[in-house]
Motif scaffolding. Structure first.
Motif, PDB file in Angstrom:
ATOM      1  N   VAL A 160      30.571  58.963  42.206  1.00  0.00           N
ATOM      2  CA  VAL A 160      31.508  59.163  41.102  1.00  0.00           C
ATOM      3  C   VAL A 160      30.686  59.454  39.858  1.00  0.00           C
ATOM      4  N   GLY A 161      30.767  60.678  39.358  1.00  0.00           N
ATOM      5  CA  GLY A 161      29.974  61.050  38.207  1.00  0.00           C
ATOM      6  C   GLY A 161      28.503  61.133  38.562  1.00  0.00           C
ATOM      7  N   ASP A 162      27.649  61.090  37.551  1.00  0.00           N
ATOM      8  CA  ASP A 162      26.216  61.244  37.790  1.00  0.00           C
ATOM      9  C   ASP A 162      25.428  59.972  37.493  1.00  0.00           C
ATOM     10  N   GLU A 163      26.126  58.856  37.266  1.00  0.00           N
ATOM     11  CA  GLU A 163      25.434  57.605  37.016  1.00  0.00           C
ATOM     12  C   GLU A 163      24.884  57.046  38.324  1.00  0.00           C
ATOM     13  N   THR A 164      23.626  56.627  38.321  1.00  0.00           N
ATOM     14  CA  THR A 164      23.014  56.045  39.506  1.00  0.00           C
ATOM     15  C   THR A 164      23.468  54.597  39.658  1.00  0.00           C
ATOM     16  N   PRO A 165      24.056  54.225  40.812  1.00  0.00           N
ATOM     17  CA  PRO A 165      24.497  52.843  40.998  1.00  0.00           C
ATOM     18  C   PRO A 165      23.317  51.873  40.952  1.00  0.00           C
ATOM     19  N   THR A 166      23.601  50.642  40.573  1.00  0.00           N
ATOM     20  CA  THR A 166      22.605  49.585  40.644  1.00  0.00           C
ATOM     21  C   THR A 166      22.953  48.685  41.827  1.00  0.00           C
ATOM     22  N   TYR A 167      21.938  48.088  42.423  1.00  0.00           N
ATOM     23  CA  TYR A 167      22.148  47.297  43.629  1.00  0.00           C
ATOM     24  C   TYR A 167      21.567  45.900  43.464  1.00  0.00           C
ATOM     25  N   ARG A 168      22.364  44.910  43.813  1.00  0.00           N
ATOM     26  CA  ARG A 168      21.943  43.517  43.800  1.00  0.00           C
ATOM     27  C   ARG A 168      22.118  42.969  45.212  1.00  0.00           C
ATOM     28  N   ARG A 169      21.221  42.113  45.645  1.00  0.00           N
ATOM     29  CA  ARG A 169      21.292  41.550  46.987  1.00  0.00           C
ATOM     30  C   ARG A 169      22.643  40.884  47.229  1.00  0.00           C
ATOM     31  N   ALA A 170      22.958  40.653  48.503  1.00  0.00           N
ATOM     32  CA  ALA A 170      24.157  39.892  48.855  1.00  0.00           C
ATOM     33  C   ALA A 170      24.014  38.458  48.345  1.00  0.00           C
ATOM     34  N   PRO A 171      25.123  37.810  48.024  1.00  0.00           N
ATOM     35  CA  PRO A 171      25.026  36.450  47.450  1.00  0.00           C
ATOM     36  C   PRO A 171      24.722  35.394  48.501  1.00  0.00           C
ATOM     37  N   GLN A 172      24.016  34.348  48.084  1.00  0.00           N
ATOM     38  CA  GLN A 172      23.930  33.152  48.900  1.00  0.00           C
ATOM     39  C   GLN A 172      25.315  32.498  48.903  1.00  0.00           C
ATOM     40  N   ARG A 173      25.597  31.731  49.951  1.00  0.00           N
ATOM     41  CA  ARG A 173      26.925  31.124  50.025  1.00  0.00           C
ATOM     42  C   ARG A 173      27.143  30.154  48.862  1.00  0.00           C
ATOM     43  N   ASN A 174      28.263  30.334  48.174  1.00  0.00           N
ATOM     44  CA  ASN A 174      28.690  29.514  47.037  1.00  0.00           C
ATOM     45  C   ASN A 174      27.776  29.661  45.824  1.00  0.00           C
ATOM     46  N   GLU A 175      26.987  30.720  45.811  1.00  0.00           N
ATOM     47  CA  GLU A 175      26.057  30.938  44.698  1.00  0.00           C
ATOM     48  C   GLU A 175      26.773  31.096  43.363  1.00  0.00           C
ATOM     49  N   ASP A 176      28.005  31.585  43.402  1.00  0.00           N
ATOM     50  CA  ASP A 176      28.689  31.960  42.165  1.00  0.00           C
ATOM     51  C   ASP A 176      29.818  31.005  41.794  1.00  0.00           C
ATOM     52  N   LEU A 177      29.685  29.754  42.233  1.00  0.00           N
ATOM     53  CA  LEU A 177      30.704  28.766  41.898  1.00  0.00           C
ATOM     54  C   LEU A 177      30.857  28.624  40.386  1.00  0.00           C
ATOM     55  N   ALA A 178      29.752  28.551  39.671  1.00  0.00           N
ATOM     56  CA  ALA A 178      29.833  28.394  38.217  1.00  0.00           C
ATOM     57  C   ALA A 178      30.482  29.605  37.561  1.00  0.00           C
ATOM     58  N   LEU A 179      30.151  30.806  38.052  1.00  0.00           N
ATOM     59  CA  LEU A 179      30.766  32.018  37.514  1.00  0.00           C
ATOM     60  C   LEU A 179      32.286  31.947  37.646  1.00  0.00           C
ATOM     61  N   VAL A 180      32.753  31.526  38.817  1.00  0.00           N
ATOM     62  CA  VAL A 180      34.193  31.487  39.081  1.00  0.00           C
ATOM     63  C   VAL A 180      34.867  30.384  38.274  1.00  0.00           C
ATOM     64  N   THR A 181      34.316  29.181  38.343  1.00  0.00           N
ATOM     65  CA  THR A 181      35.001  28.046  37.699  1.00  0.00           C
ATOM     66  C   THR A 181      34.875  28.046  36.182  1.00  0.00           C
ATOM     67  N   GLU A 182      33.708  28.396  35.668  1.00  0.00           N
ATOM     68  CA  GLU A 182      33.482  28.301  34.237  1.00  0.00           C
ATOM     69  C   GLU A 182      33.808  29.595  33.495  1.00  0.00           C
ATOM     70  N   GLU A 183      33.209  30.726  33.934  1.00  0.00           N
ATOM     71  CA  GLU A 183      33.377  31.979  33.192  1.00  0.00           C
ATOM     72  C   GLU A 183      34.735  32.627  33.434  1.00  0.00           C
ATOM     73  N   ILE A 184      35.184  32.634  34.686  1.00  0.00           N
ATOM     74  CA  ILE A 184      36.443  33.322  34.994  1.00  0.00           C
ATOM     75  C   ILE A 184      37.649  32.428  34.741  1.00  0.00           C
ATOM     76  N   LEU A 185      37.579  31.166  35.227  1.00  0.00           N
ATOM     77  CA  LEU A 185      38.739  30.276  35.124  1.00  0.00           C
ATOM     78  C   LEU A 185      38.680  29.353  33.906  1.00  0.00           C
ATOM     79  N   GLY A 186      37.520  29.241  33.267  1.00  0.00           N
ATOM     80  CA  GLY A 186      37.403  28.424  32.062  1.00  0.00           C
ATOM     81  C   GLY A 186      37.552  26.936  32.298  1.00  0.00           C
ATOM     82  N   LEU A 187      37.177  26.442  33.475  1.00  0.00           N
ATOM     83  CA  LEU A 187      37.280  25.017  33.775  1.00  0.00           C
ATOM     84  C   LEU A 187      36.087  24.274  33.169  1.00  0.00           C
ATOM     85  N   ASP A 188      36.321  23.039  32.754  1.00  0.00           N
ATOM     86  CA  ASP A 188      35.212  22.255  32.221  1.00  0.00           C
ATOM     87  C   ASP A 188      34.565  21.445  33.332  1.00  0.00           C
ATOM     88  N   ALA A 189      33.472  20.766  32.997  1.00  0.00           N
ATOM     89  CA  ALA A 189      32.687  20.051  34.008  1.00  0.00           C
ATOM     90  C   ALA A 189      33.516  18.975  34.708  1.00  0.00           C
TER      91      ALA A 189
END
Length: 422
Positions: free
Chosen positions: A356-385
């Motif tokens: 799509v277009g001429d921008e070169t995609p960037t690639y990041r490895r596959a995630p470790q299991r549950n690696e992004d729990l903080a991203l989901v709970t804190e950044e996306i859902l705004g839950l506190d500790a």
């Protein structure tokens, strides 16, 4: 912004078909959040041999780069609650499960529209969510047999043969991705989401294409052909040269005329020759093809390809996988990309063919299991500790996990994958 950077997908996916569809969307910038079942050890693709250790596998890397992962036990009230909060702030719930499982998991549009009226629920199943086979698990191998593909593949005197790749899985993934994008477009336009009931069975049958049209309208009976020959165009097939194999095809009459010059029989293309037209070549193929085979066996693949390329005749060598990956055109198209990995160091794999277009995609490895729990709970859902601690205590993230493969009530049967990948 990358093309799909404003798209959030909750992916209840595993193995090959579903992750293959969503990986291309992730490459285009979509935020794909994998929901992994902690009681089953996450996506079963993490354990596919032979190149697997603990929860890392090269199979998993292939289908899950650029994604995020969170362990979430949807069988618990707390896990379901987190899932529903994600639905409220996402565009798509994407799954590849057995046809009756989306209803059991309550991940269809009618189950979720009260949370987000614009949510698009894409279900890639083996046989669809309707029909007599909806409860059957669909695997690529089974689908290739059921849809007639294996009967069409192989030599005429050989057994039915599976394609060397899991093409039903991969085609189904692409179909699901197209359905997803169309659904999101309509939901953003109309303000109302929907179900997208996509199946590997539908995909496999629809890919019978023009032979099916010929059969339905003229009673055509497809048969296997010698050396993978085209069912109607002669010559268009694999030919053996002195030192290997190649494909030569004459899809237009001008190519046939040029080929006749190259093989030393210009008279074969002249008016009055039994080989002069598409129809007459097909009628006399049992005579023509052996004559061509005898000629092609006299020189090497490189000798013939030099002549055929010079004549602009469709042709190419029959490569092994290594040769295909080493081809200079593979490099020129930037089809081999690398990611950094904590276990493997550097992982080389194939880029998405979606451009799509001429921008070169960037690639990041596959995630470790549950690696992004903080991203989901804190950044996306705004839950506190404290909220996260309470959810953890309630089993939302399945912290007390059995060994992979344990036969818990909801796995593997009720969360059966739709398809495997060879």
């Amino acid at each position: 912004m990358r093309p799909l950077e404003d798209l959030r997908i909750i992916a209840v996916e595993q193995y090959g078909a579903g992750p293959f569809g969503s990986v291309h969307l992730a490459d285009l910038g979509a935020q794909v959040i994998k929901i992994e079942d902690p009681r089953a050890g996450g996506d079963v693709g993490r354990y596919v041999p032979p190149y697997a250790e603990d929860e890392d596998s090269l199979f998993f890397e292939t289908f899950n780069r650029n994604k995020r992962s969170v362990s979430l036990d949807l069988a618990t009230a707390a896990g379901r609650g987190v899932f529903e909060q994600l639905v409220a702030v996402s565009d798509v719930v994407y799954s590849n499960l057995r046809g009756d499982v989306p209803e059991k998991l309550r991940i269809r549009y009618d189950d979720l529209k009260h949370l987000n009226p614009r949510i698009v629920c894409v279900s890639l199943t083996g046989f669809g969510m309707t029909g007599p086979r909806k409860q059957e698990p669909g695997y690529d191998y089974v689908l290739q047999g059921l849809a007639g593909w294996m009967e069409l593949t192989g030599e005429p005197d050989g057994p039915p043969t599976k394609s060397g790749l899991s093409l039903v899985d991969y085609s189904g993934g692409f179909v699901a991705a197209i359905s997803l994008l169309a659904g999101v477009h309509a939901a953003r336009r109309d303000g109302v989401g929907m179900d997208c009931d996509v199946s590997l069975y539908d995909t496999a049958v629809s890919m019978l294409t023009y032979p099916a049209t010929w059969h339905l309208n003229a009673g055509f009976q497809p048969v296997r052909t010698h050396h993978s020959a085209h069912p109607s165009l002669v010559p268009f097939q694999a030919f053996e040269a002195k030192d290997g194999w190649m494909v030569v095809g004459c899809a237009k009459e001008k190519f046939w005329a040029r080929l006749c010059q190259i093989v030393g029989h210009p008279e074969w293309a002249e008016a009055g020759s039994p080989y002069a037209t598409f129809a007459s070549r097909r009628e006399h193929s049992s005579d023509l093809v052996p004559r061509l085979e005898a000629i092609f066996r006299q020189k090497t693949v490189d000798d013939w390809l030099t002549r055929l390329y010079a004549g602009s005749i469709p042709c190419g060598p029959i490569n092994d996988v290594g040769a295909a990956l080493a081809d200079e055109h593979t490099a020129a198209r930037n089809l081999v990309v690398t990611t950094d990995h904590p276990r493997y160091g550097e992982v080389r794999q194939l880029a998405s063919p979606v451009r799509v277009g001429d921008e070169t995609p960037t690639y990041r490895r596959a995630p470790q299991r549950n690696e992004d729990l903080a991203l989901v709970t804190e950044e996306i859902l705004g839950l506190d500790a404290q909220q996260v601690v309470a959810l953890r205590a309630a089993g939302a993230f399945g912290d007390a996990e059995p060994a992979h493969g344990a036969n818990t009530p909801d796995t593997p049967d009720s969360l059966d994958t739709t398809a495997t990948s060879r």
